[in-house]
Design a protein around this motif. Structure first.
Motif, PDB file in Angstrom:
ATOM      1  N   LYS A 215       0.766  -1.314  -0.405  1.00  0.00           N
ATOM      2  CA  LYS A 215      -0.073  -0.058  -0.064  1.00  0.00           C
ATOM      3  C   LYS A 215       0.890   1.349  -0.062  1.00  0.00           C
ATOM      4  O   LYS A 215       2.000   1.563   1.028  1.00  0.00           O
ATOM      5  CB  LYS A 215      -1.114  -0.067   1.335  1.00  0.00           C
ATOM      6  N   ALA A 216       0.413   1.954  -0.754  1.00  0.00           N
ATOM      7  CA  ALA A 216       1.198   3.509  -0.827  1.00  0.00           C
ATOM      8  C   ALA A 216       1.015   4.488   0.629  1.00  0.00           C
ATOM      9  O   ALA A 216      -0.173   4.234   0.874  1.00  0.00           O
ATOM     10  CB  ALA A 216       0.854   4.346  -2.535  1.00  0.00           C
ATOM     11  N   LEU A 217       2.084   5.177   0.687  1.00  0.00           N
ATOM     12  CA  LEU A 217       1.904   5.690   1.703  1.00  0.00           C
ATOM     13  C   LEU A 217       1.612   7.114   0.809  1.00  0.00           C
ATOM     14  O   LEU A 217       2.141   7.755  -0.058  1.00  0.00           O
ATOM     15  CB  LEU A 217       3.203   6.545   2.267  1.00  0.00           C
ATOM     16  N   HIS A 339       1.230 -10.337   7.195  1.00  0.00           N
ATOM     17  CA  HIS A 339       2.854 -10.054   7.968  1.00  0.00           C
ATOM     18  C   HIS A 339       3.357  -9.244   7.798  1.00  0.00           C
ATOM     19  O   HIS A 339       4.361  -8.334   7.930  1.00  0.00           O
ATOM     20  CB  HIS A 339       3.450 -11.868   7.954  1.00  0.00           C
ATOM     21  N   VAL A 340       3.693  -9.287   5.740  1.00  0.00           N
ATOM     22  CA  VAL A 340       4.583  -8.642   5.065  1.00  0.00           C
ATOM     23  C   VAL A 340       4.134  -7.536   4.796  1.00  0.00           C
ATOM     24  O   VAL A 340       5.383  -6.439   4.838  1.00  0.00           O
ATOM     25  CB  VAL A 340       5.204  -9.223   4.454  1.00  0.00           C
ATOM     26  N   ASP A 341       2.922  -7.098   5.087  1.00  0.00           N
ATOM     27  CA  ASP A 341       2.549  -5.300   5.066  1.00  0.00           C
ATOM     28  C   ASP A 341       2.643  -4.347   6.159  1.00  0.00           C
ATOM     29  O   ASP A 341       3.915  -3.856   6.911  1.00  0.00           O
ATOM     30  CB  ASP A 341       1.247  -5.583   5.192  1.00  0.00           C
ATOM     31  N   ALA A 342       3.334  -5.334   7.776  1.00  0.00           N
ATOM     32  CA  ALA A 342       2.789  -4.684   8.494  1.00  0.00           C
ATOM     33  C   ALA A 342       5.161  -4.864   9.083  1.00  0.00           C
ATOM     34  O   ALA A 342       5.212  -3.617   9.876  1.00  0.00           O
ATOM     35  CB  ALA A 342       3.230  -5.904   9.986  1.00  0.00           C
ATOM     36  N   GLY A 444      12.250   0.672  -8.184  1.00  0.00           N
ATOM     37  CA  GLY A 444      11.971   1.375  -6.777  1.00  0.00           C
ATOM     38  C   GLY A 444      11.951  -0.290  -6.322  1.00  0.00           C
ATOM     39  O   GLY A 444      11.653   0.003  -4.697  1.00  0.00           O
ATOM     40  N   ASP A 445      11.721  -1.366  -6.217  1.00  0.00           N
ATOM     41  CA  ASP A 445      11.437  -2.478  -5.565  1.00  0.00           C
ATOM     42  C   ASP A 445      12.331  -2.163  -4.353  1.00  0.00           C
ATOM     43  O   ASP A 445      11.692  -2.794  -3.174  1.00  0.00           O
ATOM     44  CB  ASP A 445      11.296  -3.444  -6.290  1.00  0.00           C
ATOM     45  N   VAL A 446      13.927  -1.884  -4.701  1.00  0.00           N
ATOM     46  CA  VAL A 446      14.377  -1.624  -3.153  1.00  0.00           C
ATOM     47  C   VAL A 446      14.258  -1.550  -2.394  1.00  0.00           C
ATOM     48  O   VAL A 446      14.166  -1.148  -1.335  1.00  0.00           O
ATOM     49  CB  VAL A 446      15.865  -2.111  -3.993  1.00  0.00           C
ATOM     50  N   ALA A 447      13.793  -0.397  -2.918  1.00  0.00           N
ATOM     51  CA  ALA A 447      13.857   1.303  -2.066  1.00  0.00           C
ATOM     52  C   ALA A 447      12.928   0.672  -1.065  1.00  0.00           C
ATOM     53  O   ALA A 447      12.097   1.004  -0.120  1.00  0.00           O
ATOM     54  CB  ALA A 447      13.430   2.606  -2.690  1.00  0.00           C
ATOM     55  N   ARG A 448      11.587   0.209  -2.298  1.00  0.00           N
ATOM     56  CA  ARG A 448      10.167   0.333  -1.901  1.00  0.00           C
ATOM     57  C   ARG A 448      10.433  -0.831  -0.543  1.00  0.00           C
ATOM     58  O   ARG A 448       9.895  -0.555   0.520  1.00  0.00           O
ATOM     59  CB  ARG A 448       9.077  -0.356  -2.407  1.00  0.00           C
ATOM     60  N   ARG A 449      10.298  -2.407  -0.262  1.00  0.00           N
ATOM     61  CA  ARG A 449      11.191  -3.188   0.267  1.00  0.00           C
ATOM     62  C   ARG A 449      11.827  -2.844   0.961  1.00  0.00           C
ATOM     63  O   ARG A 449      11.714  -3.320   2.720  1.00  0.00           O
ATOM     64  CB  ARG A 449      12.032  -4.185  -0.283  1.00  0.00           C
ATOM     65  N   LEU A 450      13.037  -1.650   1.476  1.00  0.00           N
ATOM     66  CA  LEU A 450      13.559  -1.124   2.553  1.00  0.00           C
ATOM     67  C   LEU A 450      12.733  -0.050   3.459  1.00  0.00           C
ATOM     68  O   LEU A 450      13.592   0.511   4.050  1.00  0.00           O
ATOM     69  CB  LEU A 450      15.304  -0.639   2.409  1.00  0.00           C
ATOM     70  N   GLY A 451      12.215   0.186   2.747  1.00  0.00           N
ATOM     71  CA  GLY A 451      10.271   1.224   3.829  1.00  0.00           C
ATOM     72  C   GLY A 451      11.198   2.958   3.191  1.00  0.00           C
ATOM     73  O   GLY A 451      10.765   3.348   3.794  1.00  0.00           O
ATOM     74  N   ASP A 452      12.274   2.623   2.163  1.00  0.00           N
ATOM     75  CA  ASP A 452      11.809   4.255   1.586  1.00  0.00           C
ATOM     76  C   ASP A 452      10.866   3.896   0.543  1.00  0.00           C
ATOM     77  O   ASP A 452      10.989   4.596  -1.183  1.00  0.00           O
ATOM     78  CB  ASP A 452      13.232   4.359   0.869  1.00  0.00           C
ATOM     79  N   GLU A 453       9.686   4.506   1.233  1.00  0.00           N
ATOM     80  CA  GLU A 453       8.906   4.913   0.176  1.00  0.00           C
ATOM     81  C   GLU A 453       8.568   6.274  -0.476  1.00  0.00           C
ATOM     82  O   GLU A 453       8.454   6.179  -1.862  1.00  0.00           O
ATOM     83  CB  GLU A 453       8.014   5.264   0.952  1.00  0.00           C
ATOM     84  N   ALA A 454       9.591   7.306   0.179  1.00  0.00           N
ATOM     85  CA  ALA A 454       9.717   8.338  -1.053  1.00  0.00           C
ATOM     86  C   ALA A 454      10.953   8.673  -1.556  1.00  0.00           C
ATOM     87  O   ALA A 454      10.170   9.393  -2.933  1.00  0.00           O
ATOM     88  CB  ALA A 454      10.724   9.750  -0.140  1.00  0.00           C
ATOM     89  N   THR A 455      11.850   7.625  -1.922  1.00  0.00           N
ATOM     90  CA  THR A 455      12.773   6.979  -2.961  1.00  0.00           C
ATOM     91  C   THR A 455      11.594   6.723  -3.821  1.00  0.00           C
ATOM     92  O   THR A 455      12.353   6.619  -5.182  1.00  0.00           O
ATOM     93  CB  THR A 455      13.954   6.829  -2.558  1.00  0.00           C
ATOM     94  N   GLU A 489       2.672  -2.195  -8.531  1.00  0.00           N
ATOM     95  CA  GLU A 489       2.329  -0.894  -7.777  1.00  0.00           C
ATOM     96  C   GLU A 489       1.753   0.446  -8.308  1.00  0.00           C
ATOM     97  O   GLU A 489       2.091   1.167  -7.550  1.00  0.00           O
ATOM     98  CB  GLU A 489       3.658  -1.623  -6.739  1.00  0.00           C
ATOM     99  N   TYR A 490       2.804   0.305  -9.137  1.00  0.00           N
ATOM    100  CA  TYR A 490       3.158   1.340 -10.098  1.00  0.00           C
ATOM    101  C   TYR A 490       0.865   2.331 -10.428  1.00  0.00           C
ATOM    102  O   TYR A 490       0.927   3.531 -10.579  1.00  0.00           O
ATOM    103  CB  TYR A 490       3.382   1.480 -11.503  1.00  0.00           C
ATOM    104  N   GLY A 491       0.298   1.658 -10.138  1.00  0.00           N
ATOM    105  CA  GLY A 491      -1.113   1.646 -10.409  1.00  0.00           C
ATOM    106  C   GLY A 491      -1.787   2.429  -9.454  1.00  0.00           C
ATOM    107  O   GLY A 491      -2.028   3.998  -9.605  1.00  0.00           O
ATOM    108  N   ALA A 492      -1.266   2.504  -8.077  1.00  0.00           N
ATOM    109  CA  ALA A 492      -1.192   3.689  -7.374  1.00  0.00           C
ATOM    110  C   ALA A 492      -1.056   5.258  -7.186  1.00  0.00           C
ATOM    111  O   ALA A 492      -1.293   5.653  -6.487  1.00  0.00           O
ATOM    112  CB  ALA A 492      -0.935   2.743  -6.065  1.00  0.00           C
TER     113      ALA A 492
END
Length: 657
Positions: A215-217, A339-342, A444-455, A489-492
């Motif tokens: 889910k996008a922030l 679990h992964v979302d959390a 952007g996959d790696v950035a998102r999984r590492l929690g860097d939603e902005a990047t 994930e690009y759709g959002a």
């Protein structure tokens, strides 16, 4: 006597259950708001329980039968018990119906008791060990109490002694099953689980649907938290989902990080979130601890940080960074908990708010910002691997049937071989294709999984702006991670595209006769042996298991399946930024996967993911050879190149929301 005692016990238990339900509901509602369809969710809950949830439970035939008998018998027995013994509807037909329901429940409870005689290590013990006794007591007490109603025994049979004994049994049973449902106890999952199905965070998962994109922030809302710092930062229906955990440990048994001895146990993580919401510590947790972390040293409250960088809190940071985001836990969970979302939500807080990404995490994120790729390579070198291939560029063509998304494999010498093999296939098929070339950036996959939603959002929006300049029908990628992000994930963020993994695309070409292929030297006819490793982001995330196997079969390769394959495939350890955060354990995840491979006796492992290739080739030799599916197909191409002058299908404009 029973006619007086039973209604009192039943209605007292029901009243306490209602009070407990209200308290529990308001406890969940401490979380952030979430949009749910309240009425529609409740109406769809029975189907979701009986069909969608049962499909997952059915994988374990023993527990499936046990669940149907125990849960079905209990629901019927509880309703009929209230009617017969609560409201005094002493009808022989209702009496016999209640007898049948209690027999069904008692039978199921016997199987529960049998499983608990020598429980698997994954099952939580403690209060769960008394559950079979409570189920049996409830069923037996109401069975005996109902015999006079059905006319099997005379009224008043046994006198006050039997009545007193049955009253104790009924009190025990209804306390555990009614009172325990809402005030906390082993049966809590039944109440929370039903509502979790009704108001699930990913309602798209039901009725045969799929939902795996994060889910996008909303980064434009200054009041919205950047990730999850404390339990109440989760949405309320996430908290509800955590409370639905049945502590069966199926997630624990399938988690690659837990098996490797890294400090993660997905079951305990979910229970820690429940502990945090209610307040307390993990001393009474009755399951396996995080490897290397004793129980009793962690605790928290609803408004306290889940992770503390100064000292002990509810969860240690390295627990969150151990996750490979493979979704094995989510796939196995009979309560359909996410679990992964959390985990990613909590990572987002650590990365965005605290700037605390371990090991090479910060360096990789800085590289993505500075060079648009995680390795920090000069962006101008993105096409060096194809200097001699004369690849058509979208900037020159403007439109093509296929946009080949190269991905960051362009900077890795090993995976450049896969890319070159796929280009060979594309040219041999005559497909009208092009690449973005220097216009392409990391997905952007790696950035998102590492929690860097902005990047992630920055990279995604720039890629979307580039893609929207051109006309194409399909994006094809050799990287399941890029494939997943582009597709789901690009759709959002406004990027809606038809995206295919290269194995699916090759299978499509084969089905329509677009490739002339010979038999591979490792074909079954020549005595070769090959196994196939399912990438997590292709299989569990996107449900593609058949196309890669169909491609291998088409070139004569018969796959020797590993014990853990398909949706139960073991992760290679390369997802979720795990190689970057590099949390130590007792063994390496790719080494464990290689043991799975060696058990098949295969000479070669077919893969369909650059991360899987890197991780498996990182295992010390001797070991089987690793090759991408594209490489195997390219090796048996017979035709020479076909001029790209007739596209297979007319390109259509990209749909942009």
């Amino acid at each position: 006597m029973l006619n007086t005692i039973l209604p009192i016990l039943l209605f007292a238990a029901l009243a306490l259950a209602v009070i407990g339900a209200a308290k529990r509901f308001f406890m969940w509602r401490r979380g952030r708001p979430a949009q749910v369809d309240w009425v529609k969710g409740l109406l769809q809950m029975p189907r979701r329980y009986l069909v969608d949830l049962h499909h997952v439970v059915e994988r374990d035939k023993y527990m499936s039968r046990t669940h149907v008998a125990t849960a079905g018998g209990f629901v019927l027995a509880a309703v009929l018990a209230v009617a017969v013994h609560g409201f005094g509807l002493h009808n022989r037909i209702l009496g016999f119906a209640l007898l049948a329901a209690t027999v069904l429940m008692f039978t199921g409870a016997l199987f529960v008791a049998r499983r608990r005689l020598n429980p698997p290590a994954r099952l939580s013990k403690g209060p769960w060990m008394r559950l079979p006794k409570s189920l049996l007591m409830f069923a037996a007490s109401f069975f005996i109490a109902t015999l006079p109603v059905a006319g099997v025994l005379p009224a008043g049979f046994g006198g006050w002694v039997l009545a007193a004994i049955l009253a104790v049994g009924v009190a025990w049973g209804v306390s555990e099953l009614f009172f325990g449902m809402t005030w906390g106890g082993p049966m809590k999952h039944a109440f929370a689980g039903a509502l979790h199905l009704a108001w699930h965070r990913r309602s798209e998962r039901f009725a045969g649907g799929s939902s795996t994109g994060l889910k996008a922030l909303d980064l434009t809302d200054p009041k919205a938290p950047l990730g999850v710092e404390k339990p109440t930062d989760f949405t309320w229906n996430q908290l509800l989902g955590f409370d639905a955990c049945v502590q069966c440990g199926k997630c624990e048994a399938m988690c690659p990080a837990f098996a490797a001895g890294q400090p993660l146990n997905p079951k305990k993580l979910i229970q820690d979130m429940v502990i945090g919401l209610a307040g307390g510590n993990d001393a009474n947790f009755a399951g396996s601890p995080y490897p290397g972390k004793p129980l009793g040293e962690h605790g928290g409250g609803p408004h306290q940080p889940i992770v503390s960088l100064q000292g002990k809190a509810l969860v240690d940071a390295d627990t969150l960074w151990s996750c490979t985001t493979c979704r094995a836990c989510v796939e196995e969970c009979p309560m359909m908990i996410e679990h992964v979302d959390a985990i990613v939500d909590m990572r987002r807080h650590l990365t965005l708010e605290k700037g605390s990404t371990p090991n090479k995490g910060a360096e990789v994120l800085e590289n993505l910002i500075a060079t648009d790729n995680p390795g920090g390579f000069a962006p101008g070198g993105r096409l060096n691997w194809a200097a001699d291939l004369n690849l058509p560029l979208m900037a020159d063509k403007g439109s093509a049937e296929v946009l080949f998304w190269v991905g960051d494999g362009a900077f890795d010498m090993r995976n450049q071989r896969t890319l070159r093999a796929f280009v060979k296939i594309l040219k041999a098929s005559g497909v009208d294709f092009a690449v973005l070339g220097l216009e392409e950036r990391d997905s952007g996959d790696v950035a998102r999984r590492l929690g860097d939603e902005a990047t992630f959002q920055q990279l995604a929006k720039r890629n979307i702006a580039t893609l929207n300049q051109y006309r194409f029908k399909t994006i094809v990628s050799c990287d399941p991670h890029s494939f997943h992000v582009l597709k789901n994930e690009y759709g959002a963020l406004g990027g809606h595209y038809q995206v295919m993994h290269h194995s699916t695309f090759i299978d499509t070409l084969m089905q329509r006769g677009g490739l002339n292929l010979g038999q591979h030297p490792l074909s079954a006819q020549r005595g070769g042996s090959v196994t196939y490793h399912d990438p997590c982001y292709l299989g569990r995330y996107n449900g593609e298991y058949e196309a890669p196997r169909a491609v291998l079969k088409a070139i004569g390769i018969e796959v020797r399946e590993m014990a853990r394959s398909g949706f139960r495939s073991r992760c290679c350890g390369g997802g979720g930024g795990a190689p970057i955060t590099d949390i130590p354990g007792k063994q390496r995840i790719p080494d464990m996967r290689m043991e799975d491979i060696k058990e098949t006796g295969a000479e070669l492992v077919a893969v369909g993911c650059p991360q899987c290739t890197v991780m498996l080739e990182g295992v010390v030799e001797p070991r089987p050879q690793i090759k991408d599916i594209a490489e195997l197909v390219a090796e048996v191409l017979i035709e020479s190149e076909v001029p790209q002058n007739k596209p297979v299908a007319q390109p259509t404009a990209v749909e942009v929301a």
